[in-house]
Design a protein around this motif. Sequence first.
Motif, mmCIF file in Angstrom:
data_model
loop_
_atom_site.group_PDB
_atom_site.id
_atom_site.type_symbol
_atom_site.label_atom_id
_atom_site.label_comp_id
_atom_site.label_asym_id
_atom_site.label_seq_id
_atom_site.Cartn_x
_atom_site.Cartn_y
_atom_site.Cartn_z
ATOM 1 N N ILE A 58 1.239 -0.553 -0.231
ATOM 2 C CA ILE A 58 -0.189 -0.147 -0.745
ATOM 3 C C ILE A 58 0.581 1.143 0.011
ATOM 4 C CG2 ILE A 58 -0.564 0.141 2.457
ATOM 5 C CD1 ILE A 58 -3.121 0.654 2.119
ATOM 6 N N CYS A 59 2.197 1.062 0.193
ATOM 7 C CA CYS A 59 2.964 2.153 0.310
ATOM 8 C C CYS A 59 2.702 3.152 -0.453
ATOM 9 C CB CYS A 59 4.414 2.084 0.317
ATOM 10 S SG CYS A 59 5.725 4.070 0.523
ATOM 11 N N ALA A 60 2.569 4.364 -0.795
ATOM 12 C CA ALA A 60 1.963 5.025 -2.010
ATOM 13 C C ALA A 60 3.651 5.929 -2.556
ATOM 14 C CB ALA A 60 0.781 6.416 -1.049
ATOM 15 N N ARG A 61 4.671 6.049 -2.143
ATOM 16 C CA ARG A 61 5.283 6.521 -1.690
ATOM 17 C C ARG A 61 5.467 7.882 -1.752
ATOM 18 N NH1 ARG A 61 4.979 0.945 -3.221
ATOM 19 N NH2 ARG A 61 4.785 1.807 -5.637
ATOM 20 N N CYS A 62 4.790 8.477 -0.591
ATOM 21 C CA CYS A 62 4.975 9.818 -0.375
ATOM 22 C C CYS A 62 5.552 10.300 -0.013
ATOM 23 C CB CYS A 62 3.250 9.862 -0.271
ATOM 24 S SG CYS A 62 3.178 9.326 1.802
ATOM 25 N N GLY A 63 6.954 9.729 1.161
ATOM 26 C CA GLY A 63 7.519 10.772 1.231
ATOM 27 C C GLY A 63 7.363 11.027 2.648
ATOM 28 N N LEU A 64 6.265 11.090 3.181
ATOM 29 C CA LEU A 64 5.604 11.748 4.337
ATOM 30 C C LEU A 64 6.293 11.299 5.564
ATOM 31 C CD1 LEU A 64 1.657 12.025 3.939
ATOM 32 C CD2 LEU A 64 3.658 14.270 4.248
ATOM 33 N N CYS A 65 6.989 10.424 5.979
ATOM 34 C CA CYS A 65 7.233 9.657 6.927
ATOM 35 C C CYS A 65 8.308 10.793 7.055
ATOM 36 C CB CYS A 65 7.447 8.142 6.562
ATOM 37 S SG CYS A 65 8.189 7.434 5.483
ATOM 38 N N ALA A 66 9.160 10.690 6.161
ATOM 39 C CA ALA A 66 10.833 11.292 6.003
ATOM 40 C C ALA A 66 11.012 11.870 7.725
ATOM 41 C CB ALA A 66 10.919 11.734 5.115
ATOM 42 N N PHE A 126 2.824 9.138 11.499
ATOM 43 C CA PHE A 126 2.928 9.990 9.976
ATOM 44 C C PHE A 126 2.656 9.855 8.637
ATOM 45 C CE2 PHE A 126 4.533 14.458 11.810
ATOM 46 C CZ PHE A 126 4.473 13.701 13.567
ATOM 47 N N CYS A 127 2.027 8.565 8.963
ATOM 48 C CA CYS A 127 1.872 7.627 7.445
ATOM 49 C C CYS A 127 0.737 7.711 7.476
ATOM 50 C CB CYS A 127 2.698 6.477 7.059
ATOM 51 S SG CYS A 127 2.228 5.102 6.005
ATOM 52 N N PRO A 128 -0.009 8.414 6.009
ATOM 53 C CA PRO A 128 -1.434 8.180 5.745
ATOM 54 C C PRO A 128 -1.768 6.786 6.131
ATOM 55 C CG PRO A 128 0.626 9.297 3.890
ATOM 56 C CD PRO A 128 1.006 8.555 4.861
ATOM 57 N N PHE A 129 -1.101 6.170 5.413
ATOM 58 C CA PHE A 129 -1.895 4.616 5.730
ATOM 59 C C PHE A 129 -1.768 3.566 7.196
ATOM 60 C CE2 PHE A 129 -1.080 5.792 1.394
ATOM 61 C CZ PHE A 129 -2.436 4.948 0.660
ATOM 62 N N GLY A 130 -0.330 4.835 8.078
ATOM 63 C CA GLY A 130 -0.413 3.960 9.114
ATOM 64 C C GLY A 130 0.401 2.891 9.442
ATOM 65 N N ASP A 132 3.101 0.137 9.760
ATOM 66 C CA ASP A 132 4.105 0.579 11.449
ATOM 67 C C ASP A 132 5.217 -0.107 10.832
ATOM 68 O OD1 ASP A 132 4.681 0.297 14.045
ATOM 69 O OD2 ASP A 132 2.790 -0.283 15.107
ATOM 70 N N MET A 133 6.032 1.098 10.503
ATOM 71 C CA MET A 133 7.582 0.499 10.034
ATOM 72 C C MET A 133 8.692 -0.050 10.998
ATOM 73 S SD MET A 133 7.826 3.323 7.477
ATOM 74 C CE MET A 133 6.623 4.867 7.714
ATOM 75 N N ALA A 134 8.295 0.275 11.807
ATOM 76 C CA ALA A 134 8.841 -0.328 13.589
ATOM 77 C C ALA A 134 8.721 -1.627 13.438
ATOM 78 C CB ALA A 134 8.982 0.171 14.670
HETATM 79 S S1 SF4 Z 1 4.409 7.799 4.723
HETATM 80 FE FE1 SF4 Z 1 3.737 5.997 4.305
HETATM 81 S S2 SF4 Z 1 2.870 5.678 2.517
HETATM 82 FE FE2 SF4 Z 1 4.435 7.608 2.201
HETATM 83 S S3 SF4 Z 1 5.668 6.571 2.206
HETATM 84 FE FE3 SF4 Z 1 6.312 6.402 4.203
HETATM 85 S S4 SF4 Z 1 5.956 4.466 4.642
HETATM 86 FE FE4 SF4 Z 1 5.058 5.441 2.267
#
Ligand code: SF4
Lengths: 470, 225
Positions: A58-66, A126-130, A132-134
């Motif tokens: 599902i990751c949209a590669r939006c970069g919000l998590c950075a 901070f990820c739009p889809f939540g 849980d990367m940890a």
């Molecule tokens: S914030 Fe979530 S959806 Fe966006 S790039 Fe990071 S992991 Fe992917």
Amino acid sequence: MSDEELQEQTQEEEGQAQATAPKKEPEAPAPPKPIDHVKIKAILDSNLGARMRTWLSICARCGLCADSCFFYLAHDKDPQYSPAYKIKQTLVELYKRKGQVDRAWLENAKEIVWGKCSVCRRCSMFCPFGIDMAIMFGVVRAVCNSQGIIPTGLARTKQNIIETGNQMAMANEDWVETCEWMAEEWGEDYRDLVVPVDVKGAKYMYTVNPREPMYYPQDVGMMAAILHVAEESWCVPTVGWDCTNLAMFAGDKAAAAIPVRNMYNSAVELGVEQILTTECGHAYRSAAFEGPYFLDLPSGKPPVPVKHAVQLFWEYLKSGRIKIDPAKKLKEPVTLQDPCNVSRSGGLWEMLRELTLMLVEDFRDMSPNREYNHCCGGGGGFIPMGPEYKRRRMESGRVKAEQIKATGAKYIISPCHNCFDQLNDLNKEYKLGVKVVSFKELIIESMIVPDKFKPVEEDEDETAEGAGEE
Amino acid sequence: MYALYEFLTGPGAWIAFAVFIGGLVVRAAFLYGLSRERDKLIYQHFNPSWGLRSIFHWLIPLGSVSLRQQPLFGLVFFVFHVCLLATPLFLLAHNTLWDQAFEVSLPSLPEALADYGTLVVMACVVFLFARRLVRPEVRAISGPWDYILLLLVLAPFLTGYLAYHQWGDYALMMVLHVLTGELMLVVIPFSKLGHLILFFFTRGFIGQEMGARREIDGRLGARTW
Ligand code: SF4
Ligand code: HEM
Ligand code: SF4
């Protein structure tokens, strides 16, 4: 999975024995074991539930998590440190290759999942889809661990847990002895103070971080004094007194189950109402939230409720069961560290603040704070990972150091042992000029001790000072 | 050309909608079944209230801390999604088609408004595309598919716009419009665009996981918004 991990443990030991025994040429180093791809595949498969599948796709590669990750911020926004990038390099790759990776790949992954992430879970907020990367990094850690590729500090700690049930390999007798010694010492200042051991039907079973009996025994004394003044029904267990769980950060489920099992068993055997954990973050997370999953408990909940020390302190101060002398409140500016596993993953941030306000006069919150706090850089196993990783720990801790500096505080309260060490290191590294304290210390310094708990034989002056002494 | 157009708007449309809806339903059903078996954690701590609140806050404009940190992106993201959904759904021409095919139709937007909606979607796609190229942290994680999908989303809007204004070869534009539109529908269930429905599951999960599970004595859990 747990059986496999145990098997792996024994295999590893056998492997080492074989490697040392029949070798002829003494110079040649033991060749590294070949990578066991079957085992890697098994770990990957066992984690491929609906959540993992969805997260991976599902990751949209939006970069919000950075921007949420302090590693990324501390490295001047180098994209390599963004959570999604780290996932792409490690877990996504592992699944894509169906676990067919070599040692060099795993070594590199180790540097990412331990060296560039403290599994603080901030990014999932901070990820739009939540996503849980940890948790996802945890799977990579498990894969690396299954091949014996883990930071040496954690390997040692894990071994201690497997062999002795606690992370510092302290004998249970020594633990009990420390409690007795503390009871004696603190009994001089607090009349009739005891550290009750294995009391059936007590309300709380108090569990600690082995650092306390090992290096900071006064912490045990302080806690005993607070519980004593509150006239609490409590005890410490002879077995299962270590609430920490560094095997959790080593990615080793089987080993992570050991301390939790000991602790839960003791609580059930003693018939206590609740397990009380010391001021430690990951210990609380392990005991209250993750433990049931290490043990595959069908309820997903611990057999008895788990309470963090700060919650109990909050209850005491709020209800007046422990009274604070207003004159003894800290006057200097104080800030508060939100340990990730106490605040974000523990839900205790408002209590931390209310408690702080009852103990200090000039409270200055950091920004960001509460569940949005930044990790100090010492979490996720970083502290026990030792000197090898210290440089990186100091670099990534820059974000926290700057947060602290901006408050102008002279004291920083840390209700977590890992944060405590990291903050002390940051204090030196960045010359912050702060003193790191725990809630226990502040309460001991400022609580009103009713006459009935004051020592009999001493004269007044000494009592007043004695109460604050360590 | 006309035969192709006939096919695309006839059986082609049926196939595209069947794959689109069927694909999403099968995917969601499969994941639900799997979660029942493998993700017990979800049901052991099931809490719709926290899940729904988290979903709600991410659906309203700048409803989350995360999007407020990047307000420009947050707004474009919102406007993009609204126009992306609303324009084709409420387009008069589409409604006429649906009426013919299924005998159901939605209220229609005035044509001029739909025209603006199309422009807005295209502008947003250009913005998102540019953002992907310009921001290092976004570019670093973007693969070819991330760009292709954006272009695939752009295509039906662009061709539809050109056809409506009769710029270029009308017949060709119409064929391309229907073709790319159907292609996009078909791709949704099998790509990251599946977030169209999967979003509700992952968001709901993290909402309860960080919120309800961390709620102590009725106090706040962590708000994932
Ligand atoms: S914030 Fe979530 S959806 Fe966006 S790039 Fe990071 S992991 Fe992917
Ligand atoms: C319901 C809540 C939704 C959320 C939170 C959400 C979130 C996102 C995010 C974060 C992006 C990435 C933007 C970027 O490119 O940087 C995105 C892109 C996109 N979304 Fe959604 N989305 C939602 C619903 C939908 C729906 C219903 C559709 C309908 C088809 C949709 C279609 C798209 C498309 C086409 C893109 C562009 C793909 C790309 O960037 O490559 N989304 N969405
Ligand atoms: S869990 Fe924390 S340290 Fe790890 S990537 Fe996410 S924000 Fe960064």
